[in-house]
Design an enzyme around this catalytic site. Structure first.
Site, PDB file in Angstrom:
ATOM      1  N   HIS A   1       2.374   3.645   1.892  1.00 48.45           N
ATOM      2  CA  HIS A   1       2.960   3.691   3.315  1.00 48.45           C
ATOM      3  C   HIS A   1       2.817   5.296   3.893  1.00 48.45           C
ATOM      4  CE1 HIS A   1       4.213  -0.348   3.271  1.00 48.45           C
ATOM      5  NE2 HIS A   1       4.684  -0.068   2.055  1.00 48.45           N
TER       6      HIS A   1
ATOM      7  N   HIS B   1       4.708  -4.872   9.520  1.00 54.34           N
ATOM      8  CA  HIS B   1       5.123  -4.356  10.711  1.00 54.34           C
ATOM      9  C   HIS B   1       4.957  -5.155  11.931  1.00 54.34           C
ATOM     10  CE1 HIS B   1       5.438   0.022   8.815  1.00 54.34           C
ATOM     11  NE2 HIS B   1       4.253  -0.361   8.386  1.00 54.34           N
TER      12      HIS B   1
ATOM     13  N   HIS C   1      -7.419  -0.065   5.802  1.00 51.19           N
ATOM     14  CA  HIS C   1      -6.217   0.730   6.243  1.00 51.19           C
ATOM     15  C   HIS C   1      -6.208   1.901   5.182  1.00 51.19           C
ATOM     16  CE1 HIS C   1      -2.660   1.983   8.227  1.00 51.19           C
ATOM     17  NE2 HIS C   1      -1.791   1.738   6.972  1.00 51.19           N
TER      18      HIS C   1
ATOM     19  N   ASP D   1       4.297   5.725   7.289  1.00 49.82           N
ATOM     20  CA  ASP D   1       5.135   5.770   8.328  1.00 49.82           C
ATOM     21  C   ASP D   1       6.516   5.739   7.687  1.00 49.82           C
ATOM     22  OD1 ASP D   1       5.018   3.196   7.501  1.00 49.82           O
ATOM     23  OD2 ASP D   1       4.628   2.352   9.422  1.00 49.82           O
ATOM     24  N   HIS D   2       6.794   5.184   6.422  1.00 44.45           N
ATOM     25  CA  HIS D   2       8.122   5.362   5.826  1.00 44.45           C
ATOM     26  C   HIS D   2       8.128   5.810   4.456  1.00 44.45           C
ATOM     27  CE1 HIS D   2       7.186   1.236   5.107  1.00 44.45           C
ATOM     28  NE2 HIS D   2       7.974   1.343   4.129  1.00 44.45           N
TER      29      HIS D   2
ATOM     30  N   HIS E   1       0.907  -1.133   0.007  1.00 44.97           N
ATOM     31  CA  HIS E   1      -0.151   0.108  -0.048  1.00 44.97           C
ATOM     32  C   HIS E   1       1.009   1.338   0.031  1.00 44.97           C
ATOM     33  CE1 HIS E   1       1.112  -0.700   4.250  1.00 44.97           C
ATOM     34  NE2 HIS E   1       0.478   0.682   4.363  1.00 44.97           N
TER      35      HIS E   1
ATOM     36  N   ASP F   1      -0.262  -3.836   6.127  1.00 49.08           N
ATOM     37  CA  ASP F   1      -0.848  -3.204   7.304  1.00 49.08           C
ATOM     38  C   ASP F   1      -2.417  -3.635   7.622  1.00 49.08           C
ATOM     39  OD1 ASP F   1       1.567  -1.959   7.226  1.00 49.08           O
ATOM     40  OD2 ASP F   1       0.779   0.277   7.864  1.00 49.08           O
TER      41      ASP F   1
END
Length: 289
Positions: A115, A229, A169, A117-118, A113, A188
């Protein structure tokens, strides 16, 4: 190659899903799945033997400590073609060196997907390993060399990754399934004893819950779960484990939505930098060294 035998229940479920290409259950197949699905806490449900990886299948799980992201390198040991799932920008040189050290050719860099967070390592890997192509869902809103939808396949050597659309998500969340090896890469959408948050970036708790239950939890129960994660040092789970013990997704839909609505999580620390970069498939402020 003949697969190790599965339980009758798993075999029935797998056959029905494959025949319908993982699309929404139709009235004919839904009663069969409902009859044979093993719900959490079922008295006769038990953990089944895992499927062993075939001798020509290479698997390597990699980790980024800052974002607690798992990256997965898969390869065909006969043709040396490889794919990488959810690479991280800061680890692109590490990953490229590993590919070169092992004598592999990186065919695709896949993202489950877009992302928050990074920053994805796809763009830098394309520069470090010319010939590599980026892949992401067409519903993600991100650029890529190839956009995929549910039912599309990704091949490397003789191996095949099947794709499931599992939004909730984000709109573009995909789950990747390698049936022969009995493994599922859930991004996620489904984490070990958890799931991705649904309070930003097109999140929808109802959609996530339904996609997990209808598409992931109906896979054979001995399939390994590999998420994007983990924050507690856990490496993998299984379909059976998450159906039994996931503290959110073993609840009914109404309870699940209430849980997700009351997580009160902080705003993602790197989202303002990550989303613009990931819309460009990571081709954005790539380090010069």
């Amino acid at each position: 190659m003949k697969l190790p035998s599965l339980s009758l229940l798993s075999a029935v479920r797998r056959g029905v899903l494959q025949s319908n290409k993982f699309v929404t259950l139709n009235p004919t197949t839904a009663p069969l799945l409902n009859k044979y699905r093993l719900h959490h806490c079922s008295a006769d449900s038990k953990m089944l033997p895992r499927i062993s990886f075939s001798n020509d299948f290479f698997f390597r799980q990699l980790f980024d400590t800052e974002s607690s992201t798992y990256t997965y390198l898969l390869a065909d040991l006969n043709t040396h073609e490889a794919v990488i799932i959810d690479p991280v920008l800061e680890q692109a040189k590490r990953d490229a060196k590993l590919v070169e050290d092992l004598g592999l050719t990186l065919k695709y860099a896949l993202n489950t997907h877009m992302h928050a967070d990074h920053i994805t390592g796809s763009g830098w890997l394309k520069k470090l390993l010319p010939g590599c192509q980026s892949v992401i869902s067409g519903n993600s809103g991100a650029k890529a060399d190839k956009h995929i939808q549910e039912g599309d396949t990704v091949t490397f050597g003789r191996h095949t990754i099947n794709t499931l659309a599992t939004p909730g998500h984000t709109n573009g969340c995909m789950t990747f399934v390698v049936h022969e090896q009995g493994c599922v890469f859930t991004g996620d959408t489904l984490l070990i004893r958890g799931c991705g948050r649904t309070d930003f970036q097109e999140g929808n708790s109802k959609s996530l819950y339904e996609n997990v239950h209808e598409k992931i939890f109906t896979l054979p129960e001995n399939f390994r779960i590999y998420p994007a994660h983990d924050y507690k040092g856990q490496l993998e789970s299984s379909v059976w484990e998450e159906k039994q013990y996931n503290p959110r997704l073993t609840k009914n839909l109404e309870e699940f939505i209430q849980i997700m609505d009351n997580l009160n999580l902080p705003y993602p620390r790197k989202i303002d930098a990550s989303l613009p970069a990931n819309r460009e498939c990571g081709l954005y402020d790539i380090p010069k060294e």
